[in-house]
Design an enzyme around this catalytic site. Structure first.
Site, PDB file in Angstrom:
ATOM      1  N   GLY A  10       0.835  -1.202   0.000  1.00  0.00           N
ATOM      2  CA  GLY A  10       0.000   0.000   0.000  1.00  0.00           C
ATOM      3  C   GLY A  10       0.869   1.251   0.000  1.00  0.00           C
ATOM      4  N   LEU A  12       1.642   3.434   2.434  1.00  0.00           N
ATOM      5  CA  LEU A  12       2.576   3.542   3.553  1.00  0.00           C
ATOM      6  C   LEU A  12       3.611   2.421   3.525  1.00  0.00           C
ATOM      7  CD1 LEU A  12       2.899   5.378   6.048  1.00  0.00           C
ATOM      8  CD2 LEU A  12       1.591   3.689   7.343  1.00  0.00           C
ATOM      9  N   TYR A 149     -16.087   3.142   8.325  1.00  0.00           N
ATOM     10  CA  TYR A 149     -14.618   3.137   8.325  1.00  0.00           C
ATOM     11  C   TYR A 149     -14.091   3.643   9.670  1.00  0.00           C
ATOM     12  CZ  TYR A 149      -9.845   4.717   7.263  1.00  0.00           C
ATOM     13  OH  TYR A 149      -8.489   4.943   7.303  1.00  0.00           O
TER      14      TYR A 149
END
Ligand SMILES: NC(=O)c1ccc[n+]([C@@H]2O[C@H](COP(=O)([O-])OP(=O)(O)OC[C@H]3O[C@@H](n4cnc5c(N)ncnc54)[C@H](OP(=O)(O)O)[C@@H]3O)[C@@H](O)[C@H]2O)c1
Length: 320
Positions: A10, A12, A149
């Site tokens: 991803g 990061l 989320y």
């Protein structure tokens, strides 16, 4: 020290690959799928041909698989970069979001508790949700998430705290990088292809360059390792807790876009400010979402770049 990175492909996670490249520690980069060709090309462009783009497969919803990985590789630190990050899609995928954002961090915490290790976990400003506030938000700010989320990320924080392993939970916001999908890459594309664009000016916050967040994670890792050599036994990491991190400064999404235009030179597109209600979304976004970073700066002695300086660097990397 052997360090496990989850969600390594991803935004990061890829920055973790770059920043840890010359580390003396052994990093194992894991994810559920291999790195995309686009990511591998960007990794090589930014960090050279010898950058580690390999991926060891690990699904962090599987506690037995995590335990096995930790045991076989003598892992003492996990940096969790994996998550369910699609804020709008989470509204119709609550079960999966809960599994990835709440249950999986609990699994990682259990695995680290069992070996008396450290879990570094990333959370979000969405845990505060809709309660209005207009000063930079401290770690103990009260607030309830407005969407799935944020709620599932809050559950993840709570699960880690309940398990009680050594942990550093870093809440961040408006994350972008050279990798994956993010606002900067979307706006670079739109300002290059559209004659006109409207962007909201009534939501403000601070962008976070994932590379800068990783620099801070590395400082925390060093601090933790130093505390081990100081022989505090049985080791309880005194700095366990929740911290806030973004870049310095404040802007709206509109301001953010204008700077993306300026640094990319894509100024032909006419970018105009608009209100949030012109872009209806399933989740109410926080109108003011500035994180107070005093705690992380004072505790770990980190310096935080101003958001436009970091944005300029990322755009140079992307288009240079
Ligand atoms: N993006 C933001 O603006 C933002 C803002 C605040 C906080 N954060 C937090 O920052 C952290 C990093 O975000 P990011 O933008 O770098 O995330 P990202 O780019 O979406 O990367 C997450 C990675 O985790 C992988 N993954 C999915 N399910 C997995 C599983 N079961 N086991 C292992 N890995 C799995 C994903 O793979 P697939 O792509 O194949 O699913 C992806 O490679 C997250 O905790 C996020 O909540 C992000």
């Amino acid at each position: 020290m052997n360090i496990l990175v989850t969600g390594a492909n991803g935004q990061l996670g890829n920055e973790m690959r770059i920043v840890s490249k010359n580390s003396e520690d052994k990093y194992i980069f894991t994810d559920v799928v291999d790195a995309s060709e686009e990511s591998i090309a960007m990794l090589k462009k930014l960090a050279g041909e010898d950058i580690c783009a390999d991926t060891t497969h690990l699904d962090i919803t599987n506690l037995d698989a995590i335990r096995d990985m930790v045991k076989r590789n003598d892992i003492k630190i996990i940096v969790n970069c994996a998550a369910y990050t699609n804020v709008d899609a989470a509204e119709s995928n609550q079960e999966l979001a809960e599994l990835l954002n709440a249950k999986a961090p609990e699994n990682l915490a259990i695995a680290m508790k069992e070996v008396n290790g450290l879990l570094i976990h990333i959370s979000t400003d969405y845990v505060f949700g809709g309660d209005p506030y207009n000063t930079p938000c401290k770690e103990d700010q009260k607030g309830a998430p407005t969407g799935v989320y944020g709620l599932t990320k809050l559950h993840g924080e709570q699960n880690i705290q309940r398990v009680g392993c050594n942990h550093v939970i870093i809440r961040t916001a408006w994350l972008y990088s050279e990798f994956g999908k993010n606002f900067v890459k979307t706006m670079l594309n739109l300002t290059a292809t559209k004659p006109q664009l409207k962007v909201v000016f009534d939501q403000v916050g601070t962008p976070t360059y994932a590379y800068d967040l990783v620099q801070t994670i590395m400082v925390i890792l060093e601090d933790y390792k130093n505390s081990l050599t100081a022989n505090l036994s049985p080791l309880t990491y005194a700095k366990s807790g929740i911290y806030h991190f973004s870049n310095e400064g404040v802007c709206s999404w509109y301001d953010f876009t204008k700077m993306i235009q300026e640094y990319s030179g894509q100024t032909a597109c006419d970018v105009q400010p608009c209100h949030s209600d012109e872009f209806p979304s399933p989740v109410k976004r926080p109108a003011y979402s500035v994180l107070d970073k005093t705690n992380i700066k004072e505790t770990f002695g980190v310096t935080v770049p101003y958001w436009t300086d970091s944005l300029r660097q990322c755009i140079t990397n992307l288009i240079g």
